[in-house]
Design an enzyme around this catalytic site. Structure first.
Site, PDB file in Angstrom:
ATOM      1  N   GLU A 104     140.440  86.440 -15.678  1.00 39.92           N
ATOM      2  CA  GLU A 104     140.676  85.276 -16.890  1.00 39.92           C
ATOM      3  C   GLU A 104     141.171  85.970 -18.078  1.00 39.92           C
ATOM      4  O   GLU A 104     141.998  85.725 -18.921  1.00 39.92           O
ATOM      5  CB  GLU A 104     139.578  84.454 -17.066  1.00 39.92           C
ATOM      6  CG  GLU A 104     139.656  83.135 -16.368  1.00 39.92           C
ATOM      7  CD  GLU A 104     138.565  82.308 -16.541  1.00 39.92           C
ATOM      8  OE1 GLU A 104     138.098  81.632 -15.759  1.00 39.92           O
ATOM      9  OE2 GLU A 104     137.999  82.216 -17.790  1.00 39.92           O
TER      10      GLU A 104
ATOM     11  N   HIS B  46     132.816  98.844   6.252  1.00 36.90           N
ATOM     12  CA  HIS B  46     132.677  98.774   7.382  1.00 36.90           C
ATOM     13  C   HIS B  46     133.734  97.479   7.402  1.00 36.90           C
ATOM     14  O   HIS B  46     133.875  96.827   8.577  1.00 36.90           O
ATOM     15  CB  HIS B  46     131.529  98.153   8.308  1.00 36.90           C
ATOM     16  CG  HIS B  46     130.564  99.685   8.360  1.00 36.90           C
ATOM     17  ND1 HIS B  46     130.818 100.429   9.279  1.00 36.90           N
ATOM     18  CD2 HIS B  46     129.868 100.215   7.392  1.00 36.90           C
ATOM     19  CE1 HIS B  46     129.956 101.502   9.123  1.00 36.90           C
ATOM     20  NE2 HIS B  46     129.391 101.319   8.041  1.00 36.90           N
TER      21      HIS B  46
ATOM     22  N   LYS C 227     142.175  72.439 -15.197  1.00 30.96           N
ATOM     23  CA  LYS C 227     140.917  71.624 -15.513  1.00 30.96           C
ATOM     24  C   LYS C 227     141.892  69.999 -16.087  1.00 30.96           C
ATOM     25  O   LYS C 227     141.173  68.963 -15.615  1.00 30.96           O
ATOM     26  CB  LYS C 227     140.306  72.021 -16.924  1.00 30.96           C
ATOM     27  CG  LYS C 227     139.208  72.767 -16.255  1.00 30.96           C
ATOM     28  CD  LYS C 227     138.460  73.248 -17.830  1.00 30.96           C
ATOM     29  CE  LYS C 227     137.442  74.207 -17.730  1.00 30.96           C
ATOM     30  NZ  LYS C 227     136.457  74.309 -19.125  1.00 30.96           N
TER      31      LYS C 227
HETATM   32  O1  PA5 Z   1     135.281  82.143 -19.228  1.00 34.46           O
HETATM   33  C1  PA5 Z   1     135.679  80.909 -19.618  1.00 34.46           C
HETATM   34  O2  PA5 Z   1     136.067  80.535 -20.677  1.00 34.46           O
HETATM   35  C2  PA5 Z   1     135.589  79.866 -18.390  1.00 34.46           C
HETATM   36  O3  PA5 Z   1     135.301  80.471 -17.205  1.00 34.46           O
HETATM   37  C3  PA5 Z   1     134.622  78.870 -18.787  1.00 34.46           C
HETATM   38  O4  PA5 Z   1     133.394  79.571 -18.882  1.00 34.46           O
HETATM   39  C4  PA5 Z   1     134.358  78.028 -17.594  1.00 34.46           C
HETATM   40  O5  PA5 Z   1     135.618  77.089 -17.405  1.00 34.46           O
HETATM   41  C5  PA5 Z   1     133.399  76.746 -18.017  1.00 34.46           C
HETATM   42  O6  PA5 Z   1     133.886  76.264 -19.384  1.00 34.46           O
HETATM   43  P1  PA5 Z   1     132.426  75.495 -19.805  1.00 34.46           P
HETATM   44  O7  PA5 Z   1     131.213  76.297 -20.524  1.00 34.46           O
HETATM   45  O8  PA5 Z   1     133.418  74.706 -21.055  1.00 34.46           O
HETATM   46  O9  PA5 Z   1     132.010  74.411 -19.035  1.00 34.46           O
END
Ligand code: PA5
Length: 463
Positions: free
Chosen positions: A293, A322, A435
């Site tokens: 990310e 394996h 989202k």
């Molecule tokens: O790292 C990030 O920003 C994302 O993975 C969020 O943690 C994830 O989308 C969850 O978002 P939120 O904490 O707003 O529910």
């Protein structure tokens, strides 16, 4: 301290597929110095998303977390964490690593009266229903975690569970809920205020995947008896080390630069994370999210379209020897493999000397501990024979102190490599896109336009 060994990426060991590390360190020393200086200079500035660098110094939060854990001690048999992505993976990885294996199957006495812990970070109806069948919700503390306060997966889980708690406990249901969310914004904050839940704050300028050392991770960890003071001690010592702007003394900078150069100059754009410890299995999940990310970005900071993508993959030693190792040894030479080794396991297991067969008697009388690390060595050497770069991180032991060092080191490494790529490592437009489409598909108000466009696109799949 944890140790980083990069000798198996050097030209001395793997020839042209590797790097002249000394030369690279020398060449990039000024750039690295500039990056580390800037990170430290900007860490307190709003909008830079660098507040994760301050989480080791947030004494107030640590105090409130410990106070809350002490207050509810003995009251609950289970902790149920509702969250997804950065709101779940850190605590999941750390609790899996730090609690005794099979924690949830141990009886109360063996858990020293501490609760079991469950993470629901998916929305599979079969899984959630099955969990609700086995959990006694009356004795369950639900920690709902979402920074935005509106993530569909987390909030739908919460709505299901909140209703059940209410039906079971009447007005007292609130005592079974603790919400971790933004201090002001978002629906969960509004709900928590209206309903009077106990809350913790996801600090400003800390992205989900960098939030493990905020209340996001510390609350669930403290609730199951994990020593948060030791975690803080681990972060602080690593932070101190990583403030060093000299690349020869900074393991996060070294690992960032090596991955960057292996990607850019040698075509090794896949980063495989392979701990040799079952307890560290989910560390790879957390790393994969952090790397993917943060670094998978369409544009660089100058708005050039670059489709940056060092791809992370999770593997587990010795299990994946394996399955995946065949590919890593003989397939495309486009990967750098990181091993995480543990020097001293919590327990020792001897293999009995019970068979005389020559194919088995070499095992008898030795320990499984020795076997797992011998397998890590063997895999590393075999990779070198095939001229595949690999790096080893060694933990003296699995405990709070060393794992905090490891996680913080990975965070810093990600921040530094993000700067080397010249990208924003802290946004996630690709995640937001999906989202928003979900909101539209589920009929959320304000997303009508996307809904029409989506219906059109979806009709193409079904026709
Ligand atoms: O790292 C990030 O920003 C994302 O993975 C969020 O943690 C994830 O989308 C969850 O978002 P939120 O904490 O707003 O529910």
């Amino acid at each position: 301290m944890i140790k980083l060994n990069y000798s198996n990426v050097t030209t001395q060991i793997i020839g042209d597929e590797g790097l002249d590390v000394e030369k690279s360190f020398l060449e990039y020393a000024p750039k690295i110095q500039e990056i580390i200086t800037n990170l430290n200079m900007n860490k307190d500035k709003p909008g830079f998303w660098l507040q994760w660098m301050n989480l080791g110094y947030n004494e107030e939060t640590v105090w409130y977390v410990k106070e809350f854990a002490a207050m509810v001690e003995g009251r609950f048999d289970n902790v149920l964490v509702l969250g997804i992505g950065g709101s779940a993976l850190g605590a999941k990885a750390l609790s899996e690593a730090l609690l005794k294996p099979y924690w949830n199957l141990l009886d109360k006495e063996k858990r020293e009266n501490l609760p079991r812990i469950f993470f629901v970070d998916n929305i599979d109806p079969d899984e959630i229903n099955a969990l609700l069948d086995v959990l006694d919700l009356k004795k369950t503390l639900v920690n709902v975690i979402t920074k935005s306060g509106s993530t569909a997966e987390t909030m739908s889980q919460f709505m299901i569970i909140q209703e059940r708690l209410k039906n079971l406990l009447g007005d007292d249901y609130r005592k079974n809920i603790v919400a971790t969310t933004d201090k002001q914004a978002g629906i969960l904050r509004q709900l928590a205020n209206e309903e009077g839940y106990k809350t913790f704050v996801v600090p400003d300028d800390v992205g989900g995947r960098f939030s493990v050392f905020s209340a996001v991770g510390l609350v669930p960890l403290a609730l199951v008896g994990i020593d948060v003071d030791e975690i803080i001690r681990g972060i602080k010592i690593m932070d101190l080390t990583l403030k060093n702007t000299d690349i020869t003394k900074n393991i996060a900078a070294q690992n960032a630069l090596l991955h960057y150069l292996l990607d850019r100059e040698k075509g090794k754009y896949i980063s495989v994370m392979m701990p040799y410890s079952q307890r560290l299995k989910y560390v790879s999940d957390w790393y994969v999210q952090l790397w993917a990310e943060s670094l998978g970005k369409e544009y660089d900071r100058n708005n050039n379209k670059i489709n940056n993508g060092p791809t992370p993959i999770k593997a587990l030693g010795a299990t994946d020897q394996h399955s995946q190792i065949q590919l890593y040894n003989e397939g495309k030479n486009d990967k750098v493999i990181t091993f995480i080794r543990v020097n001293e396991f919590d327990s020792e297991l001897q293999i009995p000397n019970i068979f005389e067969y020559t194919g088995l008697n070499y095992l008898g009388g030795k320990s499984i501990n020795r076997l797992i690390n011998a397998e890590a060595d063997a895999t590393a050497v075999a990779l070198c024979d095939y001229k595949r770069p690999n790096i080893t991180i060694t933990l003296p032991k699995i405990n709070e102190y060393y794992l905090a060092q490891l996680f913080y080191m990975f965070e810093m490494q990600t921040a530094i490599i993000g700067e080397l790529y010249n990208i924003n490592a802290y946004n996630q437009p690709g995640v937001e896109q999906a989202k928003n489409y979900t909101y539209a598909l589920m009929g959320r108000l304000g997303y009508e336009e996307s809904k029409e466009e989506l219906d059109m696109k979806l009709s193409r799949f079904s026709s």
